[in-house]
Write a protein that holds these residues in place. Structure first.
Motif, short mmCIF file in Angstrom:
data_model
loop_
_atom_site.label_atom_id
_atom_site.label_comp_id
_atom_site.label_asym_id
_atom_site.label_seq_id
_atom_site.Cartn_x
_atom_site.Cartn_y
_atom_site.Cartn_z
N ALA A 8 0.83 -1.21 0.00
CA ALA A 8 0.00 0.00 0.00
C ALA A 8 0.86 1.26 0.00
N ALA A 9 2.02 1.17 0.62
CA ALA A 9 2.91 2.34 0.69
C ALA A 9 3.53 2.69 -0.65
N VAL A 10 3.75 1.71 -1.51
CA VAL A 10 4.44 1.98 -2.78
C VAL A 10 3.53 1.98 -4.00
N LEU A 11 2.35 1.41 -3.91
CA LEU A 11 1.48 1.30 -5.08
C LEU A 11 1.11 2.63 -5.74
N PRO A 12 0.84 3.67 -4.98
CA PRO A 12 0.44 4.92 -5.65
C PRO A 12 1.46 5.44 -6.65
N ASP A 13 2.72 5.15 -6.45
CA ASP A 13 3.77 5.64 -7.34
C ASP A 13 4.34 4.58 -8.27
N ALA A 14 3.77 3.39 -8.24
CA ALA A 14 4.33 2.27 -8.99
C ALA A 14 4.01 2.36 -10.48
N ALA A 15 5.01 2.05 -11.29
CA ALA A 15 4.83 1.99 -12.75
C ALA A 15 4.06 0.71 -13.10
N ALA A 16 3.42 0.72 -14.25
CA ALA A 16 2.61 -0.42 -14.68
C ALA A 16 3.42 -1.71 -14.74
N ASP A 17 4.66 -1.65 -15.21
CA ASP A 17 5.46 -2.88 -15.29
C ASP A 17 5.83 -3.39 -13.90
N ALA A 20 2.72 -5.18 -12.66
CA ALA A 20 2.62 -6.49 -13.33
C ALA A 20 3.63 -7.47 -12.74
N GLY A 21 4.83 -7.01 -12.47
CA GLY A 21 5.85 -7.87 -11.88
C GLY A 21 5.47 -8.32 -10.48
N ALA A 22 4.94 -7.41 -9.70
CA ALA A 22 4.50 -7.75 -8.35
C ALA A 22 3.36 -8.76 -8.38
N PHE A 23 2.45 -8.61 -9.35
CA PHE A 23 1.34 -9.55 -9.48
C PHE A 23 1.85 -10.94 -9.84
N ALA A 24 2.77 -11.01 -10.79
CA ALA A 24 3.36 -12.30 -11.17
C ALA A 24 4.10 -12.92 -9.99
N ALA A 25 4.86 -12.11 -9.26
CA ALA A 25 5.59 -12.62 -8.09
C ALA A 25 4.64 -13.11 -7.01
N ALA A 26 3.54 -12.41 -6.81
CA ALA A 26 2.54 -12.85 -5.83
C ALA A 26 1.96 -14.21 -6.22
N VAL A 33 -3.01 -12.70 -0.78
CA VAL A 33 -3.46 -11.51 -0.09
C VAL A 33 -3.10 -10.24 -0.87
N LEU A 34 -2.13 -10.35 -1.76
CA LEU A 34 -1.70 -9.20 -2.55
C LEU A 34 -2.47 -9.03 -3.87
N PHE A 35 -3.23 -10.03 -4.26
CA PHE A 35 -3.92 -9.99 -5.56
C PHE A 35 -4.87 -8.79 -5.69
N ALA A 36 -5.77 -8.61 -4.73
CA ALA A 36 -6.78 -7.56 -4.85
C ALA A 36 -6.16 -6.16 -4.92
N PRO A 37 -5.22 -5.81 -4.03
CA PRO A 37 -4.65 -4.47 -4.15
C PRO A 37 -3.88 -4.26 -5.45
N LEU A 38 -3.21 -5.31 -5.92
CA LEU A 38 -2.49 -5.18 -7.19
C LEU A 38 -3.45 -5.06 -8.36
N ALA A 39 -4.54 -5.81 -8.32
CA ALA A 39 -5.55 -5.70 -9.38
C ALA A 39 -6.16 -4.30 -9.37
N ALA A 43 -3.07 -4.25 -12.25
CA ALA A 43 -2.56 -5.54 -12.72
C ALA A 43 -3.66 -6.26 -13.50
N ARG A 44 -3.29 -6.84 -14.61
CA ARG A 44 -4.25 -7.57 -15.44
C ARG A 44 -4.36 -9.00 -14.92
#
Length: 110
Positions: A8-17, A20-26, A33-39, A43-44
């Motif tokens: 939550a602390a870094v998402l507002p400034d995160a680039a799209a890639d 996407a990388g965080a979603f794949a890593a999750a 637990v990280l899927f919903a905030p990343l979506a 995140a696609r």
């Protein structure tokens, strides 16, 4: 700091890639637990991993490989598609589950 709070602390400034990388890593690491905030951050759900991080497969393929039924179900609950094939073997997640001997995931994967 937990995963969700750190994210939550870094998402507002995160680039799209990065998202996407965080979603794949999750997905790879069964951190559903990280899927919903990343979506929510863009995140696609049915998208392929970014270059350099399993770009041949979707999060669905990776959740099956994680061996976590809870992670598979969490991704399905977000609307993951069942018909997407990976870019290397042209296989759906159900085929990946069978290949990995994850029979308990077969019902969720197809």
């Amino acid at each position: 700091m937990g995963d969700s709070a750190a994210l939550a602390a870094v998402l507002p400034d995160a680039a799209a890639d990065a998202v996407a990388g965080a979603f794949a890593a999750a997905a790879i690491n069964a951190r559903s637990v990280l899927f919903a905030p990343l979506a929510a951050a863009g995140a696609r759900i049915a998208g392929f991993g970014p270059d350099g991080l399993h770009a041949h497969a979707t999060a669905r393929h990776q959740t099956v490989a994680s061996g976590s039924l809870a992670t598979v179900n969490a991704l399905l609950a977000l609307g993951a598609r069942r018909d997407v094939r990976d870019r290397v073997h042209e296989a759906k997640a159900i085929s990946r589950a069978a290949h990995l001997g994850a029979a308990e995931l077969d019902w969720a994967a197809h």
